[in-house]
Scaffold this motif. Structure first.
Motif, PDB file in Angstrom:
ATOM      1  N   ARG A   1      32.868  50.776  33.914  1.00 60.10           N
ATOM      2  CA  ARG A   1      32.240  50.834  35.243  1.00 60.10           C
ATOM      3  C   ARG A   1      33.307  50.767  36.333  1.00 60.10           C
ATOM      4  O   ARG A   1      33.284  51.542  37.293  1.00 60.10           O
ATOM      5  CB  ARG A   1      31.240  49.678  35.401  1.00 60.10           C
ATOM      6  CG  ARG A   1      30.627  49.569  36.785  1.00 60.10           C
ATOM      7  CD  ARG A   1      29.565  48.499  36.864  1.00 60.10           C
ATOM      8  NE  ARG A   1      30.125  47.140  36.719  1.00 60.10           N
ATOM      9  CZ  ARG A   1      29.387  46.050  36.563  1.00 60.10           C
ATOM     10  NH1 ARG A   1      28.069  46.140  36.526  1.00 60.10           N
ATOM     11  NH2 ARG A   1      29.959  44.875  36.442  1.00 60.10           N
TER      12      ARG A   1
ATOM     13  N   ASN B   1      37.470  40.928  48.270  1.00 60.39           N
ATOM     14  CA  ASN B   1      36.515  42.028  48.491  1.00 60.39           C
ATOM     15  C   ASN B   1      35.283  41.572  49.279  1.00 60.39           C
ATOM     16  O   ASN B   1      34.269  42.258  49.293  1.00 60.39           O
ATOM     17  CB  ASN B   1      36.115  42.687  47.168  1.00 60.39           C
ATOM     18  CG  ASN B   1      35.351  41.753  46.257  1.00 60.39           C
ATOM     19  OD1 ASN B   1      35.179  40.569  46.553  1.00 60.39           O
ATOM     20  ND2 ASN B   1      34.882  42.273  45.140  1.00 60.39           N
TER      21      ASN B   1
ATOM     22  N   ILE C   1      38.110  48.683  45.581  1.00 60.13           N
ATOM     23  CA  ILE C   1      38.400  47.440  44.858  1.00 60.13           C
ATOM     24  C   ILE C   1      37.348  47.246  43.773  1.00 60.13           C
ATOM     25  O   ILE C   1      36.214  46.872  44.073  1.00 60.13           O
ATOM     26  CB  ILE C   1      38.355  46.227  45.809  1.00 60.13           C
ATOM     27  CG1 ILE C   1      39.108  46.528  47.114  1.00 60.13           C
ATOM     28  CG2 ILE C   1      38.905  45.002  45.120  1.00 60.13           C
ATOM     29  CD1 ILE C   1      38.909  45.484  48.178  1.00 60.13           C
TER      30      ILE C   1
ATOM     31  N   ARG D   1      37.092  36.549  45.351  1.00 60.38           N
ATOM     32  CA  ARG D   1      35.892  37.032  46.042  1.00 60.38           C
ATOM     33  C   ARG D   1      36.090  37.169  47.545  1.00 60.38           C
ATOM     34  O   ARG D   1      35.314  37.848  48.215  1.00 60.38           O
ATOM     35  CB  ARG D   1      34.703  36.123  45.729  1.00 60.38           C
ATOM     36  CG  ARG D   1      34.107  36.380  44.368  1.00 60.38           C
ATOM     37  CD  ARG D   1      33.120  35.283  43.987  1.00 60.38           C
ATOM     38  NE  ARG D   1      32.381  35.614  42.769  1.00 60.38           N
ATOM     39  CZ  ARG D   1      32.898  35.575  41.551  1.00 60.38           C
ATOM     40  NH1 ARG D   1      34.159  35.224  41.383  1.00 60.38           N
ATOM     41  NH2 ARG D   1      32.159  35.875  40.502  1.00 60.38           N
TER      42      ARG D   1
ATOM     43  N   PHE E   1      34.194  40.646  35.825  1.00 60.47           N
ATOM     44  CA  PHE E   1      33.755  39.252  35.918  1.00 60.47           C
ATOM     45  C   PHE E   1      33.806  38.538  34.567  1.00 60.47           C
ATOM     46  O   PHE E   1      33.738  39.176  33.510  1.00 60.47           O
ATOM     47  CB  PHE E   1      32.306  39.195  36.419  1.00 60.47           C
ATOM     48  CG  PHE E   1      32.096  39.818  37.766  1.00 60.47           C
ATOM     49  CD1 PHE E   1      32.078  39.050  38.918  1.00 60.47           C
ATOM     50  CD2 PHE E   1      31.911  41.188  37.884  1.00 60.47           C
ATOM     51  CE1 PHE E   1      31.876  39.628  40.152  1.00 60.47           C
ATOM     52  CE2 PHE E   1      31.705  41.776  39.128  1.00 60.47           C
ATOM     53  CZ  PHE E   1      31.695  40.989  40.259  1.00 60.47           C
TER      54      PHE E   1
ATOM     55  N   MET F   1      35.755  45.263  40.478  1.00 60.79           N
ATOM     56  CA  MET F   1      35.822  43.863  40.059  1.00 60.79           C
ATOM     57  C   MET F   1      35.288  43.708  38.646  1.00 60.79           C
ATOM     58  O   MET F   1      34.298  44.327  38.257  1.00 60.79           O
ATOM     59  CB  MET F   1      35.028  42.988  41.022  1.00 60.79           C
ATOM     60  CG  MET F   1      35.287  41.513  40.813  1.00 60.79           C
ATOM     61  SD  MET F   1      34.899  40.551  42.283  1.00 60.79           S
ATOM     62  CE  MET F   1      35.532  38.953  41.809  1.00 60.79           C
TER      63      MET F   1
END
Lengths: 259, 364
Positions: free
Chosen positions: A163, A54, A86, A51, A90, A88
């Motif tokens: 996504r 980014n 970037i 974290r 999760f 991400m």
């Protein structure tokens, strides 16, 4: 800045609320097209490290460069432009449960979408077509209109991958992407991330628990312990001794079988 | 960055000192209240028979207490307790604000000064409360007959105001609806500014949080009745004044409820949308709004329900609705007609309650 470097981290440290130290003195370089796996116990600082890259978390010490541009100094529009590169993924998927699968995928384009239509969930036709194609690619063709919370965990994570795909990133951060999935589904999700790395040439930084997965997908491994970088090497260099060093002697019996 | 660490340490020291001050203030308030309650009891019992043989009223007894002296004494005692805390144990204020130190947690309350203080404080509160509110059980049990004609009227409703009552009931429900509807947009906008989890990022947003919270707390603290009086002089007697009064109060109440549901959202989607490089408005639209729609709907319907109840009282002072014709009937002692109107209100409130509970059950 040398050519071909995706991430450069120098002296990174993070202290939460002035008391809890999560990271200290991290120096790390990630080359383009690498599949870097970050190992470590829960609470070792893996999520915080990802974290910080980014800037979902602001580091308290050190500097980070993304493709030669310093993200730790970026603000406002520049920070958003860097974040766009970037994507991400999760552990908890973090998709919008009340939106349809395709709207979730389209939200990956928010960094470049025009503001007003996006606030009414409206996206250009070309993006919509790409979103449908991305869903097909992760094996969810025909589920575009399904509400995200009606999908299973594995499907939700694949929506999250679609996504990330639509974001057109150069770098993927994956924070324990398969830790909340059934063991049987883990490879199906990991293979999609691997495809992004191999076929699209994206750099991947991924935290993982399972050593089998590390050996199967990583090109390089780094390990964190109590916020320090304690080991780095090739996946096949991972053996009982390095494993002890990373996880401590107490963790050994539970994970013996996988080594 | 050593400078950062220094800043962190100094802000930590600052916060600790603030907590110390808060504990001291809490102690002073508790000890002061305790002292005043004791003095009150002494005054009441020593003046039980005054020169005229009359009992002293609670208002008179409260009027002769030595507030300034008690406050000064309380501050000194609070200081002393915190100073000697290592001998006599942590003070109640410290326990409330910062928690009891580790080594004291195991001690049984009967062995601590704080424990005894708390128990005596609660008992004192009850006894003084009994005397301050002049609890009079004999009258309660023996003098029912004085109210019997009112109760008789209430259970024998007269049909004389049934038509007018029903008409104004419709007005009441719409009055409450309009107040709620007008309150939604401002409360929606303000709720993001009043949510702690969205206002941590910079100085401006923290300032906005404090400003909105303070403003809304103040607005909510002012009774709708007072707002009604203000708006009646502003736009004249009638239902619109009632709408405005309930509107202001609803904005404050809904902002609080809305912002609390913003505070309890899952931060995951917000992180994910932020990571795509989205801007603030897009983060709100995609990360926050979908999560808060069900609780927002539920709170809004609940608020409408409350506004129907409140509009009765608003009507008493001229804010329109059924309360407007209830007041003169009460003044004239037309208990049968009062009974009809009260019954109409009760049925409506009961129905609203039932419907809103059903709808909320459906949504959440």
């Amino acid at each position: 800045m040398s050519e071909g470097l995706a991430i450069r981290i120098e002296g990174l440290g993070k202290v939460f609320d002035g008391r809890i130290r999560a990271l200290s003195g991290i120096d790390l370089e990630v080359r383009e097209r690498e599949f870097l796996v970050v190992l470590g116990l829960s609470g070792s600082g893996k999520s915080t490290l990802l974290r910080c890259i980014n800037r979902l978390i602001d580091p308290t010490e050190g500097r980070i460069w993304i493709f030669g541009e310093e993200i730790t100094a970026a603000k406002g529009a520049q920070l958003r432009r860097l974040r766009r590169q970037i994507a991400m993924i999760f552990q908890q998927f973090n998709i919008v449960r009340r939106h349809s699968a395709v709207t979730n995928v389209l939200s990956g384009t928010l960094g470049r979408a025009s503001l007003l239509p996006s606030l009414f969930l409206k996206f250009p036709q070309s993006e919509q077509e790409r979103a449908v194609a991305a869903l097909e690619r992760v094996g969810l063709g025909g589920r575009e209109r399904h509400r995200a919370d009606t999908l299973s965990g594995g499907q939700q994570q694949r929506v999250a991958i679609a996504r990330a795909l639509l974001q057109e990133p150069k770098l993927i951060l994956a924070d324990e992407p398969v830790a909340s999935l059934d063991p049987a589904l883990r490879h199906s999700v990991m293979r999609h991330i691997e495809a992004l790395n191999k076929d699209e040439g994206l750099t991947v930084v991924c935290s993982l628990h399972d050593v089998d997965l590390v050996r199967r997908y990583a090109t390089r491994v780094v390990a964190l312990r109590d916020g320090h970088l304690v080991w780095q090497g090739r996946p096949h260099d991972l053996n009982r001794d390095t494993y002890k060093e990373i996880y401590g002697t107490e963790a050994e019996p539970a994970t013996n079988a996988t080594i | 960055m050593p400078r950062g660490n220094e800043l962190i340490r100094s802000s930590q020291r600052f916060e600790k000192n603030i907590a110390r001050l808060q504990a001291l203030a809490a102690d002073a308030i508790l000890i002061g209240t305790f002292g005043l309650m004791i003095e009150f009891l002494v005054v009441v019992f020593s003046c039980r028979r005054g020169p005229t043989g009359l009992l002293i009223t609670s208002e008179e007894a409260l009027g002769v207490l030595h507030y300034a002296w008690m406050a000064a004494g309380a501050v000194i005692l609070a200081f002393a307790w915190n100073l000697f805390a290592s001998w006599i144990g942590a003070s109640p204020g410290r326990a409330l604000i910062r928690g009891v130190p580790e080594w004291e947690r195991e001690i049984d309350w009967t062995h601590t000064l704080r424990g005894w203080f708390t128990v005596l404080f609660i008992e004192m509160t009850f006894f003084s409360g009994w005397l301050i509110t002049e609890v009079d059980l004999p009258s309660f049990f023996t003098k029912f007959s004085k109210a019997s004609n009112i109760v008789h009227g209430l259970v024998h409703p007269s049909g004389a105001v049934l038509h007018q009552g029903l008409v104004l009931l419709v007005q009441t429900v719409f009055l409450a609806f309009m107040a709620t509807a007008f309150a939604i947009p401002p409360a929606f906008a303000l709720s993001f500014a009043a949510a702690r989890n969205l206002t941590r990022s910079n100085r401006f947003s923290r300032l906005m949080y404090t400003a909105v919270r303070t403003g809304m707390n103040f607005t909510r603290a002012v009774e709708p009745l007072v707002w009604a009086l203000i708006f009646i002089s502003w736009v004249g007697i009638g239902p619109f004044a009632g709408v405005l009064a309930l509107w202001v109060h609803s904005i404050a109440a809904l902002t609080k409820l809305y912002s609390e549901s913003v505070e309890s959202i899952d931060p995951g989607p917000v992180e994910a949308i932020t990571a795509t490089g989205a801007g603030t408005l897009q983060i709100l639209r995609y990360g926050v709004v979908p999560q808060i729609i069900p609780p927002y709907l539920s709170f809004t319907i609940y608020r409408w329900d409350i506004n129907v109840r409140m509009s009765t009282i608003i009507g008493f002072v001229g804010g329109g609705g059924i309360g407007y014709i209830l007041k003169p009937r009460v003044d004239l002692g037309e208990w049968g007609q009062v009974g009809t109107l009260v019954l109409l209100i009760a049925v409506t409130v009961w129905l609203m309650d039932l419907i809103s509970a059903k709808i909320r059950e459906r949504i959440v």
